[in-house]
Write an enzyme that holds these catalytic residues in place. Structure first.
Site, PDB file in Angstrom:
ATOM      1  N   ARG A   1       0.775  -1.257  -0.007  1.00  0.00           N
ATOM      2  CA  ARG A   1      -0.195   0.046  -0.020  1.00  0.00           C
ATOM      3  C   ARG A   1       0.881   1.028   0.211  1.00  0.00           C
ATOM      4  O   ARG A   1       0.296   2.478  -0.340  1.00  0.00           O
ATOM      5  CB  ARG A   1      -1.148  -0.097   1.224  1.00  0.00           C
ATOM      6  CG  ARG A   1      -2.387  -0.827   0.761  1.00  0.00           C
ATOM      7  CD  ARG A   1      -3.247  -0.772   1.842  1.00  0.00           C
ATOM      8  NE  ARG A   1      -3.158  -1.268   3.079  1.00  0.00           N
ATOM      9  CZ  ARG A   1      -3.683  -1.219   4.292  1.00  0.00           C
ATOM     10  NH1 ARG A   1      -4.605  -0.243   4.580  1.00  0.00           N
ATOM     11  NH2 ARG A   1      -3.427  -1.982   5.399  1.00  0.00           N
TER      12      ARG A   1
ATOM     13  N   ASN B   1      44.814  33.039   7.960  1.00  0.00           N
ATOM     14  CA  ASN B   1      43.892  33.417   6.887  1.00  0.00           C
ATOM     15  C   ASN B   1      44.213  32.659   5.734  1.00  0.00           C
ATOM     16  O   ASN B   1      45.277  32.786   5.237  1.00  0.00           O
ATOM     17  CB  ASN B   1      44.039  34.872   6.760  1.00  0.00           C
ATOM     18  CG  ASN B   1      43.170  35.539   5.637  1.00  0.00           C
ATOM     19  OD1 ASN B   1      42.032  35.679   6.119  1.00  0.00           O
ATOM     20  ND2 ASN B   1      43.534  35.698   4.485  1.00  0.00           N
TER      21      ASN B   1
ATOM     22  N   ASP C   1       5.279  -0.877  12.714  1.00  0.00           N
ATOM     23  CA  ASP C   1       4.844   0.442  11.775  1.00  0.00           C
ATOM     24  C   ASP C   1       3.913   1.190  12.726  1.00  0.00           C
ATOM     25  O   ASP C   1       3.610   2.033  12.244  1.00  0.00           O
ATOM     26  CB  ASP C   1       4.044  -0.278  10.723  1.00  0.00           C
ATOM     27  CG  ASP C   1       2.851  -0.904  11.096  1.00  0.00           C
ATOM     28  OD1 ASP C   1       2.427  -1.125  12.224  1.00  0.00           O
ATOM     29  OD2 ASP C   1       1.897  -1.352  10.166  1.00  0.00           O
TER      30      ASP C   1
ATOM     31  N   GLY D   1      -1.983 -12.880   9.606  1.00  0.00           N
ATOM     32  CA  GLY D   1      -2.692 -12.171  10.927  1.00  0.00           C
ATOM     33  C   GLY D   1      -1.636 -12.188  12.146  1.00  0.00           C
ATOM     34  O   GLY D   1      -0.484 -12.646  12.127  1.00  0.00           O
TER      35      GLY D   1
HETATM   36  C1  UD1 Z   1      -4.178  -4.285  14.875  1.00  0.00           C
HETATM   37  C2  UD1 Z   1      -5.201  -4.862  16.085  1.00  0.00           C
HETATM   38  C3  UD1 Z   1      -6.158  -3.886  16.362  1.00  0.00           C
HETATM   39  C4  UD1 Z   1      -5.636  -2.488  16.813  1.00  0.00           C
HETATM   40  C5  UD1 Z   1      -4.700  -1.898  15.689  1.00  0.00           C
HETATM   41  C6  UD1 Z   1      -3.769  -0.919  16.116  1.00  0.00           C
HETATM   42  C7  UD1 Z   1      -5.044  -7.306  15.436  1.00  0.00           C
HETATM   43  C8  UD1 Z   1      -5.881  -8.383  14.957  1.00  0.00           C
HETATM   44  N1  UD1 Z   1      -5.743  -6.093  15.569  1.00  0.00           N
HETATM   45  O1  UD1 Z   1      -4.933  -4.090  13.594  1.00  0.00           O
HETATM   46  O2  UD1 Z   1      -6.900  -4.372  17.509  1.00  0.00           O
HETATM   47  O3  UD1 Z   1      -6.572  -1.417  17.189  1.00  0.00           O
HETATM   48  O4  UD1 Z   1      -3.463  -2.956  15.196  1.00  0.00           O
HETATM   49  O5  UD1 Z   1      -3.042  -0.248  15.260  1.00  0.00           O
HETATM   50  O6  UD1 Z   1      -4.073  -7.520  15.904  1.00  0.00           O
HETATM   51  N2  UD1 Z   1       1.530  -8.043  10.938  1.00  0.00           N
HETATM   52  C9  UD1 Z   1       2.445  -9.220  10.680  1.00  0.00           C
HETATM   53  N3  UD1 Z   1       2.155 -10.226  10.231  1.00  0.00           N
HETATM   54  C10 UD1 Z   1       0.870 -10.703   9.829  1.00  0.00           C
HETATM   55  C11 UD1 Z   1      -0.015  -9.635  10.029  1.00  0.00           C
HETATM   56  C12 UD1 Z   1       0.202  -8.387  10.591  1.00  0.00           C
HETATM   57  O7  UD1 Z   1       3.782  -9.051  10.933  1.00  0.00           O
HETATM   58  O8  UD1 Z   1       0.415 -11.573   9.739  1.00  0.00           O
HETATM   59  C13 UD1 Z   1       2.152  -6.955  11.260  1.00  0.00           C
HETATM   60  C14 UD1 Z   1       1.663  -5.685  10.436  1.00  0.00           C
HETATM   61  O9  UD1 Z   1       3.115  -5.695   9.551  1.00  0.00           O
HETATM   62  C15 UD1 Z   1       1.512  -4.613  11.250  1.00  0.00           C
HETATM   63  C16 UD1 Z   1       1.150  -5.248  12.683  1.00  0.00           C
HETATM   64  O10 UD1 Z   1       1.368  -6.475  12.404  1.00  0.00           O
HETATM   65  O11 UD1 Z   1       2.709  -4.078  11.663  1.00  0.00           O
HETATM   66  C17 UD1 Z   1      -0.437  -5.009  12.423  1.00  0.00           C
HETATM   67  O12 UD1 Z   1      -1.084  -5.394  11.651  1.00  0.00           O
HETATM   68  P1  UD1 Z   1      -2.267  -4.986  10.964  1.00  0.00           P
HETATM   69  O13 UD1 Z   1      -2.748  -6.012  10.040  1.00  0.00           O
HETATM   70  O14 UD1 Z   1      -2.075  -3.674  10.588  1.00  0.00           O
HETATM   71  O15 UD1 Z   1      -3.310  -4.994  12.231  1.00  0.00           O
HETATM   72  P2  UD1 Z   1      -4.505  -3.882  12.213  1.00  0.00           P
HETATM   73  O16 UD1 Z   1      -5.507  -4.147  11.142  1.00  0.00           O
HETATM   74  O17 UD1 Z   1      -4.038  -2.492  12.228  1.00  0.00           O
HETATM   75 CA    CA Z   2      -2.119  -1.050  11.285  1.00  0.00          CA
END
Ligand code: UD1
Ligand code: CA
Length: 461
Positions: free
Chosen positions: A16, A376, A104, A78
């Site tokens: 993204r 100088n 992030d 996830g």
């Molecule tokens: C997550 C939380 C949400 C919270 C929010 C805060 C969960 C299910 N949800 O949602 O409750 O309010 O963060 O910002 O945790 N990542 C991995 N591997 C994966 C999936 C994610 O490394 O398989 C990392 C992503 O790169 C990111 C972080 O985990 O840095 C969070 O993942 P993301 O999918 O952005 O979670 P949110 O939907 O933001």
């Molecule tokens: Ca996020």
């Protein structure tokens, strides 16, 4: 902090962001986001850390602190699945508690990591989740409270109408009791709207097995993360606003705050004025009563009190007090300038020491040179430091006068008060108090252009 470790989730790719680099390398104030998180952990005293990496993991590993272990998450299923990748690390380390953070989301505070840990231990929680109240909680997991602590975290996509009303959200940082976390990871499922393994399901799992979960009220900026360039740019604004406000409170004069960029580790003394186009980065210290800018970049350098730096670039260098630099000067790494030094326009300095009160006012290159005090340099001096194979040093004593257009062929040493006649090419050492002059004698050919034919335009009048 003893017997704890941290898992930093950093497997996100840059889709993204429309980037070919991993997302956590996105920079806020010129620093990759994941390093903000690493710094907060370090300040909080968390020594054992593992990063969960995905595509482009080599790039992330290259910048992570050396003590970081890593594990690769090949398929992103996830946040729960990401933590699962660190299972062996957590088990084999014999840790009691585990912090989980997202790579992030750069604004987690070390103070919050420490305070939440205390709360976690005092309350004997299985999970302590960082939370924040947001006027617009859209997109975040909602914190559902029960009679005693937190009952569940419900993701936006799984929430019913009532749950969507909740303004307290999961800020994305957690402390876990290690034994519970390992147990949860074993039994985790992905039966939800997104078909992902949610880390957030740990709350219900803990509560249903009779354990306690509570929320720690964190700094609200903790929730801010970057998914695309727009949010990344917003994070820069947030970070910059915070820093500029602190500097203004500390007495720094910033008349146009939107037109300067100041990194998180920069320190600036009172009454110093930052003019538009000033960019201060890295470990930089600027004293009091300075004027920096316009259009000046300073990286990993220090500048003493009362100095003026105009339209110039400084990198890995030290400048004393009451110095004047620029406009259009460039200090490359390794320069040490004393007090009252004057460096003027189109002067390049590299890996050199310049003593107190010395002036290098115009169009000069000084490289690999040690110069004494109150010297100088005339216009157009060149220290000839490179012979095509190696770099050589030039040494100049105190009070020397280096005339215009002098070449100093290194290695060469000039004693105190040496006087170099303009246009001299100095090839051999010059003793203290001597005059050195080395140039072709001038020849005059009388009436050579008398009829003007040597230069037609001169013939018109
Ligand atoms: C997550 C939380 C949400 C919270 C929010 C805060 C969960 C299910 N949800 O949602 O409750 O309010 O963060 O910002 O945790 N990542 C991995 N591997 C994966 C999936 C994610 O490394 O398989 C990392 C992503 O790169 C990111 C972080 O985990 O840095 C969070 O993942 P993301 O999918 O952005 O979670 P949110 O939907 O933001
Ligand atoms: Ca996020």
């Amino acid at each position: 902090m003893q017997k704890v470790c941290a898992v930093v989730l950093a497997a996100g790719d840059g889709t993204r962001m429309k980037s070919s680099h991993p997302k956590v390398l996105g920079e806020v104030l010129f620093r990759p986001m994941v390093l903000w998180v690493a710094e907060a952990l370090e300040k909080a005293g968390v020594e054992h850390c593992i990063a969960v990496l995905g595509k482009g993991h080599e790039e992330v590993r290259a910048i992570l602190p050396e003590h970081y272990t890593h594990v690769i998450q090949a398929d992103r299923k996830g946040t729960g699945h990401a933590v699962l990748m660190a299972k062996e690390y957590i088990r084999n380390g014999g840790f009691e508690d585990v912090a989980v953070l997202y790579g992030d989301a750069p604004f987690v505070l070390s103070e919050d990591i420490g305070r939440a840990y205390k709360q976690h231990k005092t309350q004997h929680n299985a999970v302590t989740v960082f939370s924040a109240r947001l006027r617009n909680p859209m997109g975040y997991g909602r914190i559902v409270r029960g009679a005693n602590g937190v009952k569940a975290i419900v993701e936006q996509k799984d929430a019913d109408v009532d749950t969507l009303e909740i303004e307290e959200v999961n800020a994305g940082v957690y402390w876990f009791e290690a034994a519970f976390l390992l147990e949860f990871l074993e039994g985790m499922t992905s039966s939800n709207a997104q078909g992902e393994y949610y880390l957030t399901d740990c709350v219900e799992a803990a509560v249903s097995s009779g354990r306690r979960v509570d929320a720690y009220a964190a700094n609200p900026d903790t929730v801010l993360g970057a998914n695309d360039r727009k949010t990344l740019s917003y994070l820069n604004q947030v970070a910059q606003k915070r820093i500029v406000e602190r500097l203004l409170e500390e007495g720094v004069d910033i008349p146009f705050p939107d037109q300067v960029v100041v990194g998180a580790q920069v320190q600036i003394g009172p009454d110093t004025r930052l003019l538009p186009g000033t960019i201060l980065m890295g470990e930089t210290m600027v004293g009091a009563d300075c004027e920096i800018g316009p259009h000046t970049t300073i990286r990993n350098s220090s500048v003493g009190d009362g100095s003026t730096i105009t339209s110039s670039q400084l990198e890995d260098s030290v400048v004393g007090a009451k110095a004047t630099i620029g406009p259009m000067a460039r200090l490359r790494p390794g320069c040490h300038l004393g007090d009252n030094v004057k460096i003027g326009n189109f002067v390049e300095l590299k890996n050199s020491t310049i003593g107190d009160g010395t002036s290098v006012s115009h169009l000069t290159y000084v490289g690999d040179t040690d110069t004494g005090s109150w010297c100088n340099f005339g216009c157009g001096v060149v220290t000839v430091n490179y012979n095509g194979n190696q770099k050589n040093r030039t040494t100049i004593g105190d009070g020397a006068f280096i005339g215009c257009n002098t070449n100093l062929i290194a290695p060469v040493t000039l004693g105190d008060r040496v006087y170099c006649a303009a246009g001299t090419t100095v090839t051999d050492d010059v003793p203290t108090d001597a005059l050195v002059i080395g140039r072709a004698r001038q020849t005059i050919k009388e009436n050579w252009n008398k009829d003007g034919k040597r230069f037609e335009r001169g013939n018109k009048s």
